[in-house]
Each structure stands twice: as structure tokens, then as C-alpha cells.
Design a protein around this motif. Structure first.
Motif, PDB file in Angstrom:
ATOM      1  N   LEU A   1      75.204  90.052  91.496  1.00 54.45           N
ATOM      2  CA  LEU A   1      74.195  89.191  90.861  1.00 54.45           C
ATOM      3  C   LEU A   1      74.607  88.759  89.467  1.00 54.45           C
ATOM      4  O   LEU A   1      74.243  87.676  89.009  1.00 54.45           O
ATOM      5  N   ASP A   2      75.387  89.599  88.800  1.00 56.05           N
ATOM      6  CA  ASP A   2      75.752  89.290  87.425  1.00 56.05           C
ATOM      7  C   ASP A   2      76.684  88.095  87.301  1.00 56.05           C
ATOM      8  O   ASP A   2      76.904  87.573  86.212  1.00 56.05           O
ATOM      9  N   THR A   3      77.234  87.633  88.422  1.00 58.28           N
ATOM     10  CA  THR A   3      78.173  86.508  88.373  1.00 58.28           C
ATOM     11  C   THR A   3      77.477  85.162  88.570  1.00 58.28           C
ATOM     12  O   THR A   3      78.121  84.113  88.451  1.00 58.28           O
ATOM     13  N   LEU A   4      76.203  85.179  88.890  1.00 62.02           N
ATOM     14  CA  LEU A   4      75.496  83.920  89.125  1.00 62.02           C
ATOM     15  C   LEU A   4      75.397  83.122  87.831  1.00 62.02           C
ATOM     16  O   LEU A   4      75.180  83.677  86.758  1.00 62.02           O
ATOM     17  N   PRO A   5      75.543  81.771  87.909  1.00 62.17           N
ATOM     18  CA  PRO A   5      75.467  80.946  86.703  1.00 62.17           C
ATOM     19  C   PRO A   5      74.036  80.872  86.164  1.00 62.17           C
ATOM     20  O   PRO A   5      73.071  81.083  86.891  1.00 62.17           O
ATOM     21  N   ALA A   6      73.953  80.549  84.890  1.00 60.19           N
ATOM     22  CA  ALA A   6      72.647  80.450  84.239  1.00 60.19           C
ATOM     23  C   ALA A   6      71.995  79.111  84.540  1.00 60.19           C
ATOM     24  O   ALA A   6      72.660  78.076  84.603  1.00 60.19           O
ATOM     25  N   VAL A   7      70.700  79.158  84.764  1.00 61.44           N
ATOM     26  CA  VAL A   7      69.894  77.954  84.959  1.00 61.44           C
ATOM     27  C   VAL A   7      68.798  77.952  83.904  1.00 61.44           C
ATOM     28  O   VAL A   7      67.982  78.876  83.837  1.00 61.44           O
ATOM     29  N   LYS A   8      68.780  76.928  83.066  1.00 58.09           N
ATOM     30  CA  LYS A   8      67.781  76.872  81.996  1.00 58.09           C
ATOM     31  C   LYS A   8      66.418  76.523  82.581  1.00 58.09           C
ATOM     32  O   LYS A   8      66.288  75.589  83.382  1.00 58.09           O
ATOM     33  N   ILE A   9      65.413  77.291  82.164  1.00 57.32           N
ATOM     34  CA  ILE A   9      64.038  77.043  82.624  1.00 57.32           C
ATOM     35  C   ILE A   9      63.111  76.930  81.411  1.00 57.32           C
ATOM     36  O   ILE A   9      61.940  77.340  81.457  1.00 57.32           O
ATOM     37  N   GLY A  10      63.671  76.397  80.323  1.00 56.88           N
ATOM     38  CA  GLY A  10      62.890  76.271  79.086  1.00 56.88           C
ATOM     39  C   GLY A  10      61.555  75.588  79.260  1.00 56.88           C
ATOM     40  O   GLY A  10      60.529  76.085  78.773  1.00 56.88           O
ATOM     41  N   PRO A  11      61.490  74.430  79.960  1.00 55.65           N
ATOM     42  CA  PRO A  11      60.194  73.768  80.134  1.00 55.65           C
ATOM     43  C   PRO A  11      59.162  74.645  80.853  1.00 55.65           C
ATOM     44  O   PRO A  11      57.976  74.603  80.521  1.00 55.65           O
ATOM     45  N   VAL A  12      59.615  75.425  81.825  1.00 56.66           N
ATOM     46  CA  VAL A  12      58.691  76.322  82.529  1.00 56.66           C
ATOM     47  C   VAL A  12      58.201  77.403  81.572  1.00 56.66           C
ATOM     48  O   VAL A  12      57.001  77.713  81.503  1.00 56.66           O
ATOM     49  N   HIS A  13      59.141  77.966  80.830  1.00 60.69           N
ATOM     50  CA  HIS A  13      58.804  78.986  79.832  1.00 60.69           C
ATOM     51  C   HIS A  13      57.806  78.427  78.819  1.00 60.69           C
ATOM     52  O   HIS A  13      56.788  79.073  78.505  1.00 60.69           O
ATOM     53  N   ASP A  14      58.055  77.221  78.316  1.00 61.03           N
ATOM     54  CA  ASP A  14      57.176  76.617  77.318  1.00 61.03           C
ATOM     55  C   ASP A  14      55.790  76.337  77.893  1.00 61.03           C
ATOM     56  O   ASP A  14      54.777  76.506  77.204  1.00 61.03           O
ATOM     57  N   ALA A  15      55.736  75.901  79.154  1.00 62.42           N
ATOM     58  CA  ALA A  15      54.439  75.612  79.777  1.00 62.42           C
ATOM     59  C   ALA A  15      53.617  76.891  79.924  1.00 62.42           C
ATOM     60  O   ALA A  15      52.388  76.882  79.734  1.00 62.42           O
ATOM     61  N   ILE A  16      54.282  77.985  80.265  1.00 61.86           N
ATOM     62  CA  ILE A  16      53.573  79.253  80.443  1.00 61.86           C
ATOM     63  C   ILE A  16      53.106  79.798  79.103  1.00 61.86           C
ATOM     64  O   ILE A  16      51.953  80.205  78.937  1.00 61.86           O
ATOM     65  N   LYS A  17      53.985  79.785  78.123  1.00 62.07           N
ATOM     66  CA  LYS A  17      53.681  80.408  76.837  1.00 62.07           C
ATOM     67  C   LYS A  17      52.841  79.529  75.920  1.00 62.07           C
ATOM     68  O   LYS A  17      52.125  80.031  75.054  1.00 62.07           O
ATOM     69  N   GLY A  18      52.908  78.216  76.072  1.00 60.54           N
ATOM     70  CA  GLY A  18      52.096  77.326  75.248  1.00 60.54           C
ATOM     71  C   GLY A  18      52.746  76.991  73.920  1.00 60.54           C
ATOM     72  O   GLY A  18      53.877  77.381  73.624  1.00 60.54           O
ATOM     73  N   ASP A  19      52.015  76.235  73.102  1.00 63.43           N
ATOM     74  CA  ASP A  19      52.517  75.765  71.807  1.00 63.43           C
ATOM     75  C   ASP A  19      52.630  76.931  70.832  1.00 63.43           C
ATOM     76  O   ASP A  19      51.643  77.616  70.541  1.00 63.43           O
ATOM     77  N   ARG A  20      53.835  77.108  70.298  1.00 63.62           N
ATOM     78  CA  ARG A  20      54.088  78.156  69.304  1.00 63.62           C
ATOM     79  C   ARG A  20      54.651  77.469  68.065  1.00 63.62           C
ATOM     80  O   ARG A  20      55.798  77.017  68.074  1.00 63.62           O
ATOM     81  N   TRP A  21      53.832  77.408  67.043  1.00 62.19           N
ATOM     82  CA  TRP A  21      54.167  76.614  65.865  1.00 62.19           C
ATOM     83  C   TRP A  21      54.141  77.463  64.603  1.00 62.19           C
ATOM     84  O   TRP A  21      53.328  78.376  64.450  1.00 62.19           O
ATOM     85  N   PHE A  22      55.034  77.099  63.693  1.00 60.48           N
ATOM     86  CA  PHE A  22      54.945  77.584  62.318  1.00 60.48           C
ATOM     87  C   PHE A  22      54.521  76.408  61.465  1.00 60.48           C
ATOM     88  O   PHE A  22      55.123  75.340  61.531  1.00 60.48           O
ATOM     89  N   GLU A  23      53.477  76.588  60.646  1.00 60.63           N
ATOM     90  CA  GLU A  23      52.956  75.452  59.899  1.00 60.63           C
ATOM     91  C   GLU A  23      52.574  75.825  58.472  1.00 60.63           C
ATOM     92  O   GLU A  23      52.259  76.985  58.171  1.00 60.63           O
ATOM     93  N   ILE A  24      52.658  74.824  57.614  1.00 57.59           N
ATOM     94  CA  ILE A  24      52.261  74.952  56.219  1.00 57.59           C
ATOM     95  C   ILE A  24      51.022  74.089  56.015  1.00 57.59           C
ATOM     96  O   ILE A  24      51.026  72.898  56.334  1.00 57.59           O
ATOM     97  N   VAL A  25      49.970  74.709  55.489  1.00 62.70           N
ATOM     98  CA  VAL A  25      48.660  74.058  55.378  1.00 62.70           C
ATOM     99  C   VAL A  25      48.286  73.928  53.906  1.00 62.70           C
ATOM    100  O   VAL A  25      48.450  74.877  53.126  1.00 62.70           O
ATOM    101  N   ASP A  26      47.790  72.751  53.534  1.00 59.62           N
ATOM    102  CA  ASP A  26      47.281  72.530  52.183  1.00 59.62           C
ATOM    103  C   ASP A  26      45.895  73.167  52.083  1.00 59.62           C
ATOM    104  O   ASP A  26      44.984  72.791  52.814  1.00 59.62           O
ATOM    105  N   ASN A  27      45.736  74.119  51.179  1.00 57.39           N
ATOM    106  CA  ASN A  27      44.464  74.845  51.113  1.00 57.39           C
ATOM    107  C   ASN A  27      43.328  74.012  50.556  1.00 57.39           C
ATOM    108  O   ASN A  27      42.161  74.289  50.827  1.00 57.39           O
ATOM    109  N   GLU A  28      43.644  72.972  49.793  1.00 57.98           N
ATOM    110  CA  GLU A  28      42.578  72.132  49.243  1.00 57.98           C
ATOM    111  C   GLU A  28      41.961  71.254  50.335  1.00 57.98           C
ATOM    112  O   GLU A  28      40.741  71.163  50.469  1.00 57.98           O
TER     113      GLU A  28
END
Length: 586
Positions: free
Chosen positions: A357-384
């Protein structure tokens, strides 16, 4: 005409003679001459600390230089009414000035006045006089403490911030638990989320204390309680005298769960992550007897599962991150032979190369991962304005810097002095990310948007500091996706203190070189099971909660030595600095 002039002169001379004789004999001076006293006192003081006062005695007409006794008096209430009692006596200098200090009485408002007795000086009688009364507001003498929230117990422990003595254990922060659970059981959707929290983030336990801060007066403790979906303000005096706190104010979230909080530098505002509603809510922090306590004020937008909240030193800016649906599977961003081996063979104790099994090539599933986990953001907010100024998806920023396949979830963060560089922990990452908020974007393009906010033209990952990976667990077994959860920086900005959650250690990391000093069972002789939070304490110390050990470690930032190892309660998580009136702990 000539005769009238002579009579006038005689009358004037006679008057002068009589007046002179009277002054020499002192007889005419028995009529009181006015004496006035001014007084100034420090308007605020702390119980037991000095109250400083000064003033001046003036007389009309002004006598020859004379030092005078002045009585400083405080107003008392007795069974017979109000009385003034002398608390100290001072003498004026030759110019009539006086000053001194007295110890502040107990907490509350107190009136003071200065009094000069009726006195006779060189044949002249000067009437006694008192100054206008002055008010001094005396605050409670405060004690600096570290609060430890024991999440699964629903209790707090209080530790002296300088001596490391555990002052109290087992303070009940859910005195209304039965009432709250009864209300949850009457609501099917709330009941479903209650069990999801218990068997997801709670690892089979109720999450009853996540975060907490004392109010400015030290009389109330604001506590976020994830399983109950609320934030409460609890009376600390009742908590420390009876062991159970009284609920002074309560606010429920719009969603089902609370999480991390943040308090403004001036102590007047409280941010609470509304875990299932993609928002952060601001409340008035208040204090004992203050009507605004717990009042809901504003909200700003977040991603999926709002998490960490930090203010800038001047309170003008908020640094916030959301972590996505950590309670759902789908943690891999690609499927490969290694991934399949980890997920399928490792739990069975089979070697990674079993069946090839360790020889199998990698298949990217980023969109699936992102859909499951949802929006993950770092943000800077103006307190005023409470508007989002800049927002990044950190997984994409990591990829731009050459670190492919990383989660976008920013976990605890540490803001370096100057607030240009921010250090992150990220889901599944055994290490620390350095992010320069002012650097130009690495590829100079706008590659993505976070909601309606385009990728900023500034901000770049400049370094990743690797730390030892010791766990044999697969990512699906990481506690709430956290490889490491807990990051602090010392006041000089030279050393980071990281909680190696899945690796059972705390690491002190030199910010310049990236070199680390590891504290664990081997190096200290104490069990460092599942560290879950770090924060800077007094005296250049790092305080780390060791959730699986039910303990807190106090570590010297400079020497790397463990200064104390304290038993606290069941599953300690957040540790926060606070102050409370010293008399609460007598």
C-alpha cells in the motif's frame, strides 16, 4: 475753617494713641481673627496603602511666622450618629504649609477634613477652623492570581501568581448545572448538540469551563461554558466563602457552544467565540453592582468554528482565527499509500509496506477536505468599526511558501512585540509558523477570496519552526485536530512557549534561532501528559496546563527550569492571570 482742622488732627492722634495702647495691652484683640485651612488628599487609594494629604493654614490679618498644629480627621458613623475622629496630627512650617500620609481604611468612600484649634498667638486669639471635607475612594487591596479552569470538572483552581501556592481547588463554576441541563433536555436540537460536544470535543465528557477572566474590580469571573452554550458572570466572593459561585449575569450564544474568549486591555470588553454561528460576540465586562455587566454589544464575522481571540496592546485591533469542523473526520488533504497505511494498517499493528500500500501514488483531495472542514480563516479586525480589515486562508499561504498539504486552521497564536510578526500553531502541525503581517504577498497575485474578502496584498509565511513529533497516533486521533495547542511569548519577544499536546511535552523555543528546550517526564521527573495551554505569568514565567496529568507546570522562560508542578483538577485547560480582593482569600 482753621479751628475745624485742629479738632480733626487732635481726634486722629487720640485714636492712634488708644489703638496703640490697646494693642500693647492685648485687650482689643480678643475679637476673633479669621483663620482658614485648605486640604487636598489623594482621591483614590487601595486598602492599607498610604493616603497622602497636604494643605495650608492662612490667617487674616497675617501674624508673625508661627508653626501651628493641624489635626487630620476622618468621619466615622457610630451608634450615636456621625463623629469626626483625629487620625494623625502634623505641624505647619513657618509659611503655614503642612503635609503627611495615613494608611487607607477599609474599602469604600471616606471623608477627611483638617482642623486647627482655637489658638492665641502673641496676644491675638485666632478662631479654630476646619477645611472643607474631602472624599477618598478606597479600593480593595488586590492579590495577583492565576486561574485554572478544570474543563471536565466544571471547577476552577486559584494559584498565587508569585508564590505558586494553590490557594483554592474545586470552586464550582456551574452552580446552575441541573437547571441548565433540564432546559437543554426540553430542546431536541440543543440536546443533540450537547451530546455532539460531549462525544466530540469533550472526548466523552461535558465541557463545562473553557475560558475565564476576572473583571477590573476582581469581584466577578466571566466564564465560557461550552456544553451549556453560554457565558456567565459569577460572584467570586460567594465562590470563595462557600465554594459555589452565584450567577450574577448570563448570556446564551446564538448557536450551541461557546469557546475561547478575549478581554480588552482596559478590561471593559469581552469577546466570546460563538462556536456554531460563525461569529464573535462582544459583551460589556462590567463588575460587581454595575448594570452594564454582561450586556451584549456587537458581533463580527468569522469562519467555521470561531476560536482564538487576541487584542493588540492598545486595544485598537483584534486578531482572530476560526478552526473549522474539528469534530468531523476528513483530516487528510491527500490520499496516498502512506495515508492508507496510517489509517488502515497502523491501528492493526501491521507494517506500512504490507500488501504494497505504501507504494500507491498520492491523490490530492483538498477540495473534499475543505468542504468537510469548512472555512478556516485568520483575520484582523478593526475594533472601532468591528469590520474585518484583512483575512487570510493560511493553508494557501503555507502552500505559497512551499509547505504543501497543510491545514488552514490556525490554533493558538502568540503576537510578538511590535505586532508585525505573529506565531501560529496549526491543525496537525508539530511546530510553529512565523507570519509577517507586513511582508509583500509571496507571488504578488490575488489567488483566493475568503467570503467577500480578497486575499490581502501583504502578509506572508516567513518560517516554519519544526518541533519533535513523538506521537504514533494518526491525525484522526488527534484531540480536536490539535497536534499542538497552546502558545505564548515572553514580554521581551525572545522566547516562545509551546504546548506539545499530542507529544506530551512543553517546548521553550528561541525565537531567533528556532532551537528548542524540551520539558517532559524525562527531563523534569513529572508527567507532562497532553499539555493544552500556555500563557505568560509574572516573573518571566510560562504556565502550562497538563490536561492528562491534572496539573499545571510553571516554567522559567530564561533558564528553562520547571519552577513548580501543581495538582489542580480534572482536565485543566485555560490558565489566565487575574486579580481579586485579598480579603476574599483570608
Amino acid at each position: 475753617m482753621h479751628r475745624g482742622w485742629k479738632i480733626g488732627v487732635v481726634a486722629i492722634v487720640a485714636a492712634l494713641v488708644v489703638t496703640g495702647l490697646g494693642l500693647l495691652s492685648g485687650g482689643a484683640a480678643d475679637a476673633d481673627v479669621r483663620r482658614e485651612v485648605s486640604l487636598r488628599v489623594s482621591g483614590q487609594a487601595t486598602e492599607g496603602s498610604p493616603i497622602r494629604f497636604k494643605g495650608r493654614v492662612t490667617s487674616t490679618p497675617r501674624p508673625q511666622a508661627q508653626r501651628t498644629e493641624v489635626l487630620l480627621q476622618r468621619r466615622f458613623t457610630t451608634t450615636k450618629g456621625v463623629a469626626w475622629r483625629t487620625v494623625t496630627t502634623v505641624r505647619t512650617d513657618k509659611f503655614g504649609r503642612f503635609s503627611g500620609k495615613v494608611a487607607a481604611p477599609g474599602e469604600g468612600k471616606t471623608l477627611y477634613r483638617a482642623r486647627v484649634q482655637r489658638v492665641r498667638i502673641k496676644g491675638t486669639t485666632y478662631s479654630g477652623h476646619v477645611s472643607p471635607s474631602r472624599t477618598v475612594s478606597v479600593g480593595a487591596r488586590m492579590r495577583e492570581i492565576m486561574l485554572v479552569g478544570n474543563n471536565w470538572d466544571g471547577t476552577a483552581s486559584i494559584v498565587d501568581a508569585t508564590t505558586y501556592q494553590v490557594l483554592r481547588r474545586g470552586i464550582d463554576l456551574v452552580p446552575d448545572k441541573a437547571e441548565e441541563l433540564a432546559e437543554i433536555r426540553r430542546s431536541p436540537d440543543r440536546l443533540a448538540m450537547y451530546y455532539l460536544v460531549r462525544y466530540g470535543p469533550g472526548e466523552g465528557n461535558d465541557q463545562l469551563v473553557d475560558d475565564m477572566f476576572t473583571t477590573n474590580d476582581g469581584r466577578l469571573l466571566a466564564v465560557s461554558r461550552p456544553s451549556l452554550g453560554d457565558v456567565v458572570w459569577l460572584d467570586l466572593e460567594s465562590a470563595l466563602t462557600t465554594g459555589t459561585a452565584k450567577v450574577v449575569a448570563e448570556q446564551s450564544m446564538d448557536g450551541y457552544r461557546t469557546d475561547h474568549m478575549g478581554v480588552s486591555p482596559d478590561g471593559t470588553r469581552l469577546l466570546v467565540s460563538d462556536s456554531t454561528e460563525r461569529q464573535v460576540i462582544e459583551f460589556a465586562m462590567g463588575g460587581k453592582g454595575r448594570p452594564e455587566t454582561g450586556r451584549r454589544l456587537r458581533t463580527f464575522e468569522s469562519g467555521e468554528t470561531p476560536h482564538e481571540n487576541n487584542y493588540s496592546d492598545d486595544g485598537s485591533t483584534i486578531y482572530h482565527a476560526s478552526i473549522g469542523r474539528v469534530y468531523l473526520p476528513g483530516d487528510a488533504t491527500e490520499l496516498s499509500g502512506k495515508t492508507l497505511s496510517d489509517y488502515l494498517l497502523n491501528p492493526l499493528g501491521l507494517p506500512r509496506d504490507f500488501l504494497g500500500l505504501d507504494t500507491l501514488p498520492a491523490v490530492k483531495i483538498g477540495p473534499v477536505h475543505d468542504a468537510i472542514k469548512g472555512d478556516r480563516w485568520f483575520e484582523i479586525v478593526d475594533n472601532e468599526t468591528f469590520e474585518v480589515e484583512r483575512r487570510w486562508e493560511m493553508g494557501k499561504e503555507m502552500a505559497e511558501a512551499g509547505f504543501e498539504g497543510q491545514s488552514s486552521a490556525v490554533r493558538p497564536m502568540a503576537i510578538a512585540p511590535g505586532e508585525r510578526f505573529i506565531y501560529f500553531q496549526m491543525s496537525f502541525l508539530h511546530g510553529i509558523v512565523e507570519f509577517d503581517t507586513r511582508a509583500r504577498d509571496l507571488n504578488g497575485r490575488v489567488d483566493y477570496s475568503t467570503g467577500s474578502v480578497p486575499e490581502p496584498r501583504v502578509g506572508a509565511v516567513t518560517r516554519v519552526i519544526g518541533l519533535p513529533k513523538r506521537t504514533r497516533a494518526i491525525p484522526e486521533q488527534y484531540v480536536n485536530d490539535s497536534a499542538h495547542h497552546g502558545l505564548a511569548i515572553d514580554s521581551t519577544g525572545s522566547t516562545l512557549c509551546a504546548a506539545g499536546t499530542m507529544d506530551d511535552y512543553v517546548a521553550l523555543v528561541d525565537r531567533r534561532t528556532g532551537r528548542s528546550t524540551i520539558l517532559d517526564e524525562e527531563t523534569t521527573g513529572n508527567y507532562y501528559g497532553k499539555p493544552y495551554w500556555t500563557t505568560e505569568g509574572l516573573g518571566h514565567t510560562c504556565w502550562a496546563s497538563l490536561s492528562d496529568a491534572d496539573a499545571v507546570a510553571v516554567i522559567d522562560f530564561e533558564t528553562g527550569r520547571e519552577l513548580a508542578y501543581l495538582d489542580v483538577g480534572n482536565h485543566p485547560q485555560r490558565v489566565r492571570y487575574g486579580t481579586i480582593p485579598a480579603r476574599f482569600l483570608r
